[in-house]
Design an enzyme around this catalytic site. Structure first.
Site, PDB file in Angstrom:
ATOM      1  N   ASP A   1       1.160  -0.801  -0.079  1.00 24.92           N
ATOM      2  CA  ASP A   1      -0.605  -0.225  -0.251  1.00 24.92           C
ATOM      3  C   ASP A   1       0.847   1.394  -0.102  1.00 24.92           C
ATOM      4  O   ASP A   1       2.127   0.874  -0.374  1.00 24.92           O
ATOM      5  CB  ASP A   1      -0.732  -0.162   1.360  1.00 24.92           C
TER       6      ASP A   1
ATOM      7  N   HIS B   1      -3.873   6.712   3.775  1.00 23.63           N
ATOM      8  CA  HIS B   1      -4.411   5.803   3.338  1.00 23.63           C
ATOM      9  C   HIS B   1      -3.556   4.285   3.831  1.00 23.63           C
ATOM     10  O   HIS B   1      -3.807   3.834   4.418  1.00 23.63           O
ATOM     11  CB  HIS B   1      -4.471   5.596   1.417  1.00 23.63           C
TER      12      HIS B   1
ATOM     13  N   SER C   1     -10.739   0.052   0.214  1.00 18.59           N
ATOM     14  CA  SER C   1      -9.647  -0.728   0.688  1.00 18.59           C
ATOM     15  C   SER C   1      -9.984  -0.369   2.071  1.00 18.59           C
ATOM     16  O   SER C   1      -9.187  -1.076   2.652  1.00 18.59           O
ATOM     17  CB  SER C   1      -9.279   1.268   0.628  1.00 18.59           C
TER      18      SER C   1
END
Ligand code: CA
Length: 457
Positions: free
Chosen positions: A174, A231, A403
């Site tokens: 990621d 994120h 996600s």
């Protein structure tokens, strides 16, 4: 329509990420178009090429390169490739441009594959202000207080005594993550073969001082680079936020060791770096014998890549699950394959997103055969880095996306592995699939037709 969503995914905070088509992002740009006819973005002029066995150092290779007026940017031979078949993959810059170069290379018998250096983006969508006071509904079950039957039911596993184990590792492919976050630091894993900060590749894996993982985007050991790693930090908190510490959030697995394969930068991540990140964890497991059960992959984009398929297969052979977001285009992935979730490797679990009332999230992709299971992904509260008075401090935020659904499943894999030492990847996957609760909104929309339920793990 899909073009915009692939090129301009909107982060939960509302900022735009991963604009891949600005020419001055790349020093050698000659192509105007970086979007193929299939509307996938890729690095202009770059081609990933693999020659068939024995053809790599030969005249055939130099002929192929001159045919496309290409120069080798990088020879990629990860440790995992080396121990598999002594494979190597070339990243080539071609003056012909990516698509013309691929067309030429595909005519050559000695070329196994040639593909664009795709650019991937993460699969978060927008935040929802009504959730910013945040409840962790994704952790609840019907027998928890407060309750929500559409949560992962992790709270029931905790009540039964399974809160995970520090001997289980999960790789986060990621952005980087804030491993110093107040709710993550206790679960920050480290490479057992590496001595921090001595400037030496102690374990010989090709990466110097890769203590918390590796930053393939920046090509350095710093896997946390600030608030743009929100994120990745959000994903980390859902997998393994420290539980029962009176602070912030709790992840599905309160105890776990998280490692970072950072390959998404501010402008997304490339295929070449995705392959290296997947192989990094495969090698780390084999090299050190750590119980690395899964990688968590909340990103997507690009078309089929044999190179990435091969890397995921090396992970499969090493017993590592590849848990992947189904994507956020409201797409039927059966009809319109969405990668990496739609690869056919046995170790993949592709995850759709559901809401706290059990509906399929409006953005979520689905697919009766190409998506496996649903999990909480709308209005998910988790850890993020925030800037305050010139410093980066621990914070929390609510994001939505496949996600966010994916790390619930990754945390579930960690929970199961902790209570079932020695479980194989196939056994863990089977446990996740077979315990899914049939759910009307997922009926005919994924393989299990149901939602994540880790209560019995
Ligand atoms: Ca190293």
């Amino acid at each position: 329509m899909k073009l915009n969503k692939l090129l301009f995914p909107v982060l939960a905070s509302g900022m735009l990420l991963s604009v891949s088509c600005e020419k001055d992002n790349f020093s050698t740009v000659q192509e105007e178009a970086v979007v193929s006819k299939d509307q996938f973005s890729f690095v202009p002029n770059e081609v990933l090429v693999k020659f068939k066995d024995g053809k790599t150092g030969t005249k055939a290779r130099s002929n192929a390169l001159s045919l496309i007026q290409g120069v080798v940017v990088e020879t990629i031979q990860t440790s995992a490739m080396k121990s598999a078949n002594r494979d190597e993959v070339l990243l080539v810059n071609s003056k012909l441009g990516t698509l013309d170069a691929i067309a030429q290379l595909k005519k050559l018998a000695e070329v196994e594959y040639a593909e664009p250096n795709f650019i991937y983006n993460h699969d978060a969508t927008s935040n929802d202000p009504s959730y910013t006071n945040g409840t962790l509904w994704g952790m609840y079950g019907d027998a928890t207080t407060p309750s929500n039957q559409y949560g992962s039911q992790a709270g029931e596993a905790w009540a039964a005594g399974n809160t995970g184990s520090g001997t289980v590792y999960i790789g986060i492919i990621d952005e980087g993550y804030m491993y110093t976050h107040e709710d993550l630091a206790a679960n920050a894993g480290t490479n057992p073969g590496e001595i921090a900060g001595n400037g030496v590749d102690d374990d010989g894996n090709g990466y110097v001082d890769d203590v918390n993982g590796w930053d393939f985007d920046g090509d350095d050991s710093s896997v946390f680079d600030g608030v743009d790693d929100d994120h990745g930090t959000h994903v980390a908190g859902t997998i393994g936020g420290v539980g029962n510490n009176g602070t912030g959030i709790a992840g599905v697995s309160w105890n776990v060791k998280l490692l970072s394969g950072k390959f998404l930068g501010r402008r997304g991540g490339t295929l070449a770096n995705a392959i290296k990140a997947v192989d990094y964890f495969t090698d780390l497991k084999q090299r050190h014998g750590i119980n690395l059960v899964a990688t968590s992959n909340s990103w997507g984009g690009g078309g089929f890549s044999q190179g990435l398929f091969d890397a995921i297969e090396r992970a499969n052979q090493a017993g590592i699950l590849f848990i992947a977001a189904a994507g956020n285009e409201t797409n039927n992935n059966d009809a319109n394959l969405s990668y990496p979730g739609s690869y056919t490797n046995d170790n993949i679990i592709a995850v759709a997103s559901i809401t706290n009332s059990g509906g399929l999230s409006s953005f979520s992709n689905y697919g009766a055969t190409s998506v496996d299971i649903g999990a909480p992904g709308s209005g998910i509260y988790s850890s993020v880095p925030v800037r305050s008075k010139g410093q980066i401090i621990s914070g929390y935020a609510t994001y939505s996306g496949t996600s966010m659904a994916t790390p619930h499943v990754s945390g579930g894999a960690a929970l199961y592995a902790s209570s079932h030492p020695g479980a194989t990847a196939a056994e863990i996957k089977n446990a996740i699939m077979s315990s899914a609760v049939p759910t009307a909104s997922l009926n005919g929309k994924c393989v299990t037709g149901g939602r994540l339920n880790v209560s019995g793990f």
